[in-house]
Design a protein around this motif. Structure first.
Motif: not given
Lengths: 158, 149
Positions: B4, B1-2, B6, A80-84, A87-88, A106-111
């Motif tokens: 983060r 809500m935070r 792409r 939850m501390k990371e950011d994408d 990332w590739p 709320h994280i919503s990562f894609t790679t």
């Protein structure tokens, strides 16, 4: 997290998890996806046209203890501390998505797909991507066990 | 809500699209509370398992309550040590129930473990909105007991 919410993240509060890995190619849309919903519903979808052309879609309710264990795995990873940002980007080979809601984050990562640790080391954010790389494997392992034990089916690696 | 990340609405996700029907378990026709039976037995989650525990430790401990049909003790990919949980399968609900009662909160290799059902018959009820459960029809107690296991 210095504010009061830190302790609440553990057992209660909002929780949602979704993971997707897949690509579109010669054999159509091949993918593996699962999600845990706040009410305990675990949904699982798996499609590999190469071996057979039927999509597997399963759902079952898990107990609060299982949700708690999923939260623990996520919390300990510190994803939850990371950011994408670095990332590739997803490409022709494939894409991964990881969406988590926990507490008020709320994280919503894609790679892209990550073949091995070499891809992690040569990326622009090896530390963050390593966390993602291992977390995804641990989560898949957890979900595959649940699906395998409950439905007696073996997931197809996408 | 935070928030983060792409990912912005261009996902090929099948789950998020919500169009497809999902297959529930064959005997899911008994909604409500309590544990859900799996295809071949009853599955328990053991949490709090010491990282250097071995499959055999769990097998031995849980064999006391019945035949352990299946056991998953997954390892952490980064370290190769236990990830901290295990799944145990028993043939009967009774065996699983006895194992929960005996092992939940007990010590395994000097660490407290927690044992609970892995699957439920219905959604998790929010503790904040519990209205007293009212039975719509008077079900004889014997039948209720049969539903629990």
């Amino acid at each position: 997290m210095a504010t009061g919410g830190a302790g609440e993240d553990g057992a209660s509060g909002e929780f949602y998890l979704r993971y997707y890995v897949g690509h579109k190619g010669k054999f159509g849309h091949e993918f593996l996806e699962f999600e845990f919903r706040p009410d305990g519903k675990l949904r699982y979808a798996n499609n590999s046209n190469y071996k057979n052309d039927t999509m597997i879609r399963k759902e079952v309710f898990v107990s609060p203890s299982v949700l708690r264990e999923a939260r623990r795995i996520i919390q300990e990873s510190e994803i939850m501390k990371e950011d994408d940002n670095n990332w590739p980007e997803p490409d022709r080979v494939g894409r991964q998505e990881l969406e988590i809601v926990m507490g008020n984050e709320h994280i919503s990562f894609t790679t892209s797909k990550i073949g091995s640790l070499v891809d992690v080391q040569t990326s622009k954010d090896p530390e963050g991507l390593r966390i993602f790389y291992y977390l995804v494997q641990d989560l898949k392992c957890f979900v595959f066990s649940l699906i395998n034990l409950h439905f007696k089916i073996k997931p197809i690696q996408s | 809500m935070r928030t983060r990340g792409r990912l912005l609405g261009r996902s090929p996700s099948v789950l998020a699209s919500n169009r497809d029907r999902f297959d529930p378990l064959a005997d899911a026709g008994k909604p409500g509370h309590g544990p859900q039976r799996s295809i071949e037995g009853w599955i328990l989650l053991v949490s709090g398992v010491k990282e250097d525990a071995e499959e055999e430790d769990l097998y031995n401990a849980f064999s006391e309550f019945g035949h352990v049909k299946d056991l998953h003790f997954n390892l952490e990919r980064r370290t190769g040590y236990g990830k901290g949980y295990a799944f145990i399968e028993y043939e009967s609900c009774e065996e699983a129930e006895i194992a929960i009662r005996a092992m939940n909160g007990s010590q395994l290799l000097t660490k407290t473990i927690y044992v609970d059902w892995a699957f439920s018959r219905g959604p998790i009820q929010k503790l904040t909105s519990t209205r007293p459960l009212r039975r719509r029809s008077r079900t004889p107690p014997r039948r209720l007991a049969a539903l629990t296991c």
